[in-house]
Enzyme design. Structure first.
Site, PDB file in Angstrom:
ATOM      1  N   LYS A  51       0.835  -1.203   0.000  1.00 24.80           N
ATOM      2  CA  LYS A  51       0.000   0.000   0.000  1.00 24.80           C
ATOM      3  C   LYS A  51       0.872   1.256   0.000  1.00 24.80           C
ATOM      4  O   LYS A  51       0.570   2.232  -0.690  1.00 24.80           O
ATOM      5  CB  LYS A  51      -0.921  -0.002   1.232  1.00 24.80           C
ATOM      6  CG  LYS A  51      -2.029  -1.061   1.149  1.00 24.80           C
ATOM      7  CD  LYS A  51      -2.710  -1.293   2.495  1.00 24.80           C
ATOM      8  CE  LYS A  51      -3.745  -2.397   2.412  1.00 24.80           C
ATOM      9  NZ  LYS A  51      -4.356  -2.735   3.712  1.00 24.80           N
ATOM     10  N   GLN A  95      -3.750  -1.536  10.292  1.00 27.57           N
ATOM     11  CA  GLN A  95      -3.749  -2.833   9.608  1.00 27.57           C
ATOM     12  C   GLN A  95      -4.291  -3.918  10.538  1.00 27.57           C
ATOM     13  O   GLN A  95      -3.790  -4.111  11.645  1.00 27.57           O
ATOM     14  CB  GLN A  95      -2.322  -3.169   9.132  1.00 27.57           C
ATOM     15  CG  GLN A  95      -2.232  -4.426   8.295  1.00 27.57           C
ATOM     16  CD  GLN A  95      -2.967  -4.324   6.953  1.00 27.57           C
ATOM     17  OE1 GLN A  95      -2.902  -3.315   6.259  1.00 27.57           O
ATOM     18  NE2 GLN A  95      -3.704  -5.374   6.591  1.00 27.57           N
ATOM     19  N   ASP A 118     -10.316   3.387   5.725  1.00 24.54           N
ATOM     20  CA  ASP A 118     -10.771   2.001   5.549  1.00 24.54           C
ATOM     21  C   ASP A 118     -12.289   1.880   5.708  1.00 24.54           C
ATOM     22  O   ASP A 118     -12.846   0.794   5.511  1.00 24.54           O
ATOM     23  CB  ASP A 118     -10.087   1.078   6.573  1.00 24.54           C
ATOM     24  CG  ASP A 118      -8.829   0.451   5.984  1.00 24.54           C
ATOM     25  OD1 ASP A 118      -8.761   0.348   4.745  1.00 24.54           O
ATOM     26  OD2 ASP A 118      -7.938   0.075   6.750  1.00 24.54           O
TER      27      ASP A 118
END
Ligand SMILES: NC(=O)c1ccc[n+]([C@@H]2O[C@H](COP(=O)([O-])OP(=O)(O)OC[C@H]3O[C@@H](n4cnc5c(N)ncnc54)[C@H](OP(=O)(O)O)[C@@H]3O)[C@@H](O)[C@H]2O)c1
Length: 299
Positions: A51, A95, A118
């Site tokens: 990413k 994450q 997210d």
């Protein structure tokens, strides 16, 4: 068999992101994504590295906060609060999964919903459920873009989603309903699942079970999107990937997303799109209007 090529579709998306990032920079805003990585999970390490690399290629800055496996919840909270306050940080990527001793819900709730790229904060999930999407989770958004890029019609179609996680299945079903599909969600307690999946014009599988979906689940000619990722890392050899869809489906489906090269690249591109959207909140009102009119629709 039409291959739903996520590398091609995400490359188009990344071009839009790069253009948006260049606009932001020329107006004094350097878009920046802060990644928080707890412990040493090899899959998470490689996702975060991928990413960050993709961000750099589009003109988005990133920074990485590494926390030890046994970090206390209070320490994680303190870092998230600091990132919420940092004016130079526009998106926060926590994450997942976190180590078991940490409360994932609590951590997600502590991320500012304005930096929740997210789309997992309850406020963003609530906006989506209300049909007023704000930050939408990247994988569902990527699946929609993959379908649109390949001109797969959605309105009025019968869609079956296998999986109901807050990361994939649930938000995806909501996005599809907003686009006027007729949606059924299957999960681990669904009975006679093949009877349901065989009715689908579009069948999307996000169950996290390698090769669980076979040709007997698929109506001939159906569009099948495979969200699953299973990584095999044989010692000394390159990693091998497979999905939730078994190879037998190729003989039946009308269209299929491959693993790798399907939903995965789309997920990364959508994270970058959400990051430049978040950064656009720091533009002055005049530039923000230009951004909205000329760049936002590509994200
Ligand atoms: N390509 C990408 O970029 C990307 C991004 C995110 C995730 N993924 C992959 O997508 C998959 C799903 O991720 P996730 O985060 O949604 O996983 P998850 O949180 O484990 O959720 C899996 C869902 O599938 C359902 N399920 C499990 N076994 C089933 C079965 N035998 N029959 C029917 N439903 C079943 C579960 O039902 P219950 O709710 O009843 O338990 C659950 O709702 C994983 O392989 C993950 O690695 C890929």
């Amino acid at each position: 068999l039409l291959i739903l090529d996520g590398r091609a579709s995400s490359s188009a998306m990344r071009d839009g992101v790069a253009r948006a990032a260049a606009f932001l920079r020329s107006h004094g805003v350097r878009p920046c994504l802060a990644a928080v990585l707890v412990g040493r999970n090899p899959a998470s390490e490689s996702y975060v590295a991928g990413k960050r690399k993709a961000a750099a290629a589009c003109g988005i800055d990133s920074c990485l906060y590494r926390l030890p496996q046994r970090v206390a919840q209070s320490k994680l909270s303190a870092i998230l609060r600091r990132l919420n306050r940092a004016a130079a940080v526009h998106g926060i990527l926590l994450q997942l999964p976190l180590p078991h001793h940490l409360d994932e819900d609590m951590a997600i709730d502590q991320i500012s919903h304005r930096k929740d790229v997210d789309g997992l904060h309850p406020l963003n999930q609530g906006y989506l459920a209300a049909g007023r999407p704000a930050f939408v989770p990247c994988t569902p958004k990527g699946v929609m873009h993959l379908l649109d890029f390949h001109n797969i019609p959605i309105i009025g179609r019968r869609v079956v989603v296998v999986g109901r996680s807050r990361l994939v299945g649930r938000p995806l079903a909501l996005l599809l309903v907003s686009r006027h599909a007729t949606v059924t969600i299957c999960h681990s307690r669904t009975r006679r699942m093949a009877d349901i999946t065989r009715q689908a014009d579009i069948l999307i599988v996000a169950a996290g079970k390698k090769h669980m979906l076979t040709s007997r689940h698929v109506r001939p000619g159906a569009v099948v999107v495979d969200v699953g990722i299973h990584v095999l890392r044989p010692a000394g050899r390159p990693a091998r990937f497979s999905g939730d869809v078994a190879p037998s489906v190729r003989a039946v489906a009308g269209a299929l997303s491959p693993v790798p090269g399907g939903v995965g690249p789309e997920t990364v591109a959508q994270l970058l799109a959400n990051t430049v959207r978040a950064a656009a909140g720091s533009l002055d009102p005049h530039a923000a209007r230009t951004f909205e009119h000329s760049l936002l629709h590509r994200l």
